[in-house]
Design a protein around this motif. Sequence first.
Motif, PDB file in Angstrom:
ATOM      1  N   MET A 298       8.656 -15.173  -6.418  1.00  0.00           N
ATOM      2  CA  MET A 298       7.963 -13.913  -6.132  1.00  0.00           C
ATOM      3  C   MET A 298       8.271 -13.537  -4.691  1.00  0.00           C
ATOM      4  O   MET A 298       8.105 -14.346  -3.783  1.00  0.00           O
ATOM      5  N   LEU A 299       8.731 -12.322  -4.500  1.00  0.00           N
ATOM      6  CA  LEU A 299       9.108 -11.852  -3.166  1.00  0.00           C
ATOM      7  C   LEU A 299       8.150 -10.752  -2.737  1.00  0.00           C
ATOM      8  O   LEU A 299       7.990  -9.740  -3.431  1.00  0.00           O
ATOM      9  N   THR A 300       7.508 -10.958  -1.611  1.00  0.00           N
ATOM     10  CA  THR A 300       6.502 -10.016  -1.100  1.00  0.00           C
ATOM     11  C   THR A 300       6.891  -9.544   0.285  1.00  0.00           C
ATOM     12  O   THR A 300       7.319 -10.336   1.117  1.00  0.00           O
ATOM     13  N   GLY A 301       6.714  -8.261   0.526  1.00  0.00           N
ATOM     14  CA  GLY A 301       6.943  -7.727   1.873  1.00  0.00           C
ATOM     15  C   GLY A 301       8.026  -6.680   1.913  1.00  0.00           C
ATOM     16  O   GLY A 301       9.200  -7.003   1.784  1.00  0.00           O
ATOM     17  N   GLY A 302       7.632  -5.407   2.074  1.00  0.00           N
ATOM     18  CA  GLY A 302       8.589  -4.340   2.318  1.00  0.00           C
ATOM     19  C   GLY A 302       8.917  -3.436   1.162  1.00  0.00           C
ATOM     20  O   GLY A 302       9.520  -2.380   1.342  1.00  0.00           O
ATOM     21  N   PHE A 303       8.571  -3.819  -0.071  1.00  0.00           N
ATOM     22  CA  PHE A 303       8.912  -2.977  -1.215  1.00  0.00           C
ATOM     23  C   PHE A 303       8.162  -1.643  -1.154  1.00  0.00           C
ATOM     24  O   PHE A 303       6.948  -1.614  -0.959  1.00  0.00           O
ATOM     25  N   ARG A 304       8.920  -0.562  -1.348  1.00  0.00           N
ATOM     26  CA  ARG A 304       8.315   0.766  -1.259  1.00  0.00           C
ATOM     27  C   ARG A 304       8.681   1.681  -2.422  1.00  0.00           C
ATOM     28  O   ARG A 304       8.005   2.671  -2.659  1.00  0.00           O
ATOM     29  N   SER A 305       9.778   1.408  -3.149  1.00  0.00           N
ATOM     30  CA  SER A 305      10.246   2.341  -4.175  1.00  0.00           C
ATOM     31  C   SER A 305      10.683   1.617  -5.436  1.00  0.00           C
ATOM     32  O   SER A 305      10.993   0.418  -5.420  1.00  0.00           O
ATOM     33  N   GLY A 324       1.306  -5.393  -1.815  1.00  0.00           N
ATOM     34  CA  GLY A 324       0.005  -5.579  -1.185  1.00  0.00           C
ATOM     35  C   GLY A 324      -0.625  -4.261  -0.797  1.00  0.00           C
ATOM     36  O   GLY A 324      -1.366  -3.641  -1.565  1.00  0.00           O
ATOM     37  N   ARG A 325      -0.320  -3.807   0.408  1.00  0.00           N
ATOM     38  CA  ARG A 325      -0.946  -2.596   0.924  1.00  0.00           C
ATOM     39  C   ARG A 325      -0.683  -1.374   0.054  1.00  0.00           C
ATOM     40  O   ARG A 325      -1.516  -0.473  -0.022  1.00  0.00           O
ATOM     41  N   SER A 326       0.455  -1.355  -0.628  1.00  0.00           N
ATOM     42  CA  SER A 326       0.767  -0.220  -1.513  1.00  0.00           C
ATOM     43  C   SER A 326      -0.292  -0.057  -2.596  1.00  0.00           C
ATOM     44  O   SER A 326      -0.630   1.066  -2.993  1.00  0.00           O
ATOM     45  N   LEU A 327      -0.833  -1.180  -3.093  1.00  0.00           N
ATOM     46  CA  LEU A 327      -1.838  -1.124  -4.149  1.00  0.00           C
ATOM     47  C   LEU A 327      -3.226  -0.836  -3.612  1.00  0.00           C
ATOM     48  O   LEU A 327      -4.127  -0.474  -4.375  1.00  0.00           O
ATOM     49  N   VAL A 328      -3.393  -0.990  -2.313  1.00  0.00           N
ATOM     50  CA  VAL A 328      -4.658  -0.606  -1.691  1.00  0.00           C
ATOM     51  C   VAL A 328      -4.740   0.913  -1.616  1.00  0.00           C
ATOM     52  O   VAL A 328      -5.791   1.509  -1.859  1.00  0.00           O
ATOM     53  N   LEU A 329      -3.628   1.534  -1.297  1.00  0.00           N
ATOM     54  CA  LEU A 329      -3.619   2.990  -1.154  1.00  0.00           C
ATOM     55  C   LEU A 329      -3.455   3.709  -2.482  1.00  0.00           C
ATOM     56  O   LEU A 329      -3.887   4.850  -2.628  1.00  0.00           O
ATOM     57  N   GLU A 346       2.655   4.627  -0.379  1.00  0.00           N
ATOM     58  CA  GLU A 346       2.007   5.464   0.624  1.00  0.00           C
ATOM     59  C   GLU A 346       1.715   4.706   1.915  1.00  0.00           C
ATOM     60  O   GLU A 346       1.037   5.224   2.805  1.00  0.00           O
ATOM     61  N   VAL A 347       2.221   3.489   2.023  1.00  0.00           N
ATOM     62  CA  VAL A 347       2.048   2.716   3.260  1.00  0.00           C
ATOM     63  C   VAL A 347       2.757   3.445   4.397  1.00  0.00           C
ATOM     64  O   VAL A 347       3.891   3.898   4.250  1.00  0.00           O
ATOM     65  N   HIS A 348       2.076   3.564   5.519  1.00  0.00           N
ATOM     66  CA  HIS A 348       2.644   4.285   6.655  1.00  0.00           C
ATOM     67  C   HIS A 348       2.175   3.659   7.963  1.00  0.00           C
ATOM     68  O   HIS A 348       1.234   2.862   7.985  1.00  0.00           O
ATOM     69  N   PHE A 349       2.856   4.031   9.028  1.00  0.00           N
ATOM     70  CA  PHE A 349       2.534   3.502  10.352  1.00  0.00           C
ATOM     71  C   PHE A 349       1.158   3.998  10.793  1.00  0.00           C
ATOM     72  O   PHE A 349       0.839   5.188  10.684  1.00  0.00           O
ATOM     73  N   LEU A 350       0.343   3.077  11.274  1.00  0.00           N
ATOM     74  CA  LEU A 350      -1.002   3.421  11.718  1.00  0.00           C
ATOM     75  C   LEU A 350      -1.063   3.498  13.240  1.00  0.00           C
ATOM     76  O   LEU A 350      -0.597   2.599  13.931  1.00  0.00           O
ATOM     77  N   THR A 351      -1.641   4.553  13.743  1.00  0.00           N
ATOM     78  CA  THR A 351      -1.836   4.695  15.185  1.00  0.00           C
ATOM     79  C   THR A 351      -3.041   5.595  15.477  1.00  0.00           C
ATOM     80  O   THR A 351      -3.307   6.532  14.717  1.00  0.00           O
TER      81      THR A 351
END
Length: 408
Positions: A298-305, A324-329, A346-351
Motif C-alpha cells: 500500500m502506497l500512501t502520500g501524494g496521490f491526487r488524480s 488521507g487528507r483527500s478523503l477528509v475534504l 481538493e487538498v491544497h496549500f494552507l496559509t
Amino acid sequence: MTLSLNSTLKLPNGIILKNRIAKSAMSENMASKNHCANSRFATLYRRWANGGAGLLISGNIMIDSRYLGEPNNIVLEKGRSNEAIREWTRAGTENGTHLWAQLNHPGKQSPKFLSKEPVAPSAIALKAPLDRMFNTPRELTNEEIEEIIERFATAAKLAKDLGFTGVQIHGAHGYLVSQFLSPHHNRRSDKWGGSLENRMRFVVSIYKAIRDAVGLEFPIAIKINSADFQKGGFSQEDSMEVVKVLSELGMDLIEISGGSYESQEMMGTTKKESTRKREAYFADYCEQVRKIVKTPIMLTGGFRSLKGMNEALEQEACDLVGLGRSLVLNPEFPNQLMAGEDVKSEVHFLTTGWKIMDNIFPLEITWYTQQIHRMGKGLDPKPKMSVKASVLYTLISMGVDGLKRVRG
C-alpha cells in the motif's frame, strides 16, 4: 491483467478487499475523556464506508493509557471497557468495507503535557525545536519491552473481539516501533539494539505475538518508513531488509510512508517537483521493494488524480492506493474515482497569509482535525474553510496555554 482502482485485492491470508482504495490512518483526536469511542466515530466512519473505499484504517489507537500521542486518543488495553467501539466498527464495515485498527505506542513522541517521562529504546532527546515540546525519554528496560510487545498483542485481540476486521502496526513516522528500527534513536547494546537484526527484533516480536493472539485468518499489516530522511537514521537499505523479513513471516499488507516529526516527508512539503507530478511520494522505493517481496504493498502520500493512481497500479508500484487528507475534504472521492469521473483531490496549500503565524501554528494538524470533527457531528467538510478562522477557533477552544502545549 490490467489493474484499476475497481480491481479486487486478495491478501495472503485469503481475505479479499473489494477495490484498490484505502483510507490511510489519520488521528481523529476525538475520544471521550476516558479514551473510549463515542457516536461521532460511527458517524464519521459510516460516511467514509459509504464513500466507497475498500479499506479504512483508523487513526492512532494507543496500547497503553500511560503513554499517549494526543490527549483524545482511543486506548485499547486489558481491564478497560470500550464497548462503544462496537457501534464504530458496525458503521465502518458497512458497504462491504474493511475497518482495521492502527495500533501504536508513541515512545518519545508523547508531548510534555501528557508524559513527564516518556520512554524509548535509548535516552535520546528529539532535536530542537521539538525538545521544547517533548521531554527527554527514559531508556526502556528489557522487562518493559516485553510488556509492550504483550500489550500490542492484547490490543489486537481486543480489536478483533470488538469488530475490527484487521489491525495495522504503526511502525513509521518516528513512533516507538520506528525508534527501535533507527540507529539514531536506538543506541542499545543488548539484543534490542546494534545490528539491524537486533533493531528489528522488536517489530518482529510484536508481529509474532499479535499473530499468536488473533490467528492466521485475521489480517495484520504494518505501516513502515521507506527511510527516516535523517542523518544516521533508518535507511532505505535497512527498510527493504525489514520489509523482506516481515513479508517472509506472513505480514498481510505493508504500507509505505516516510519521515518523522523531525523530518516530515510524509507531508510532501520537501518533495521535488518531478516527484509531485508523478504524485506518489515513495513510488521509486516501492518499485524496488516489489522485486523482493510478495506481500501486497500500500502506497500512501501524494496521490491526487485518477490518472496518477491508475498509473501507480499499472506500473506495479503498489497494489493498494492510500488516501488521507483527500478523503477528509471529499468523503465521496473513492466512488467518484471508480466511476471514472474527472475529479481531483481538493487538498491544497494552507496559509494564514502571515508567515510568522504559519511557522508557529500546526495548520496541517488543526485545520484537518476540525474537518474530521465536522464529519463526526454529521456535517459536511468545508474545503474552503478559512485558515484564519480555523486558527481563531483553535485559540478560543484551547486557549493560549493549550496552544503552548501543542507547540511546546
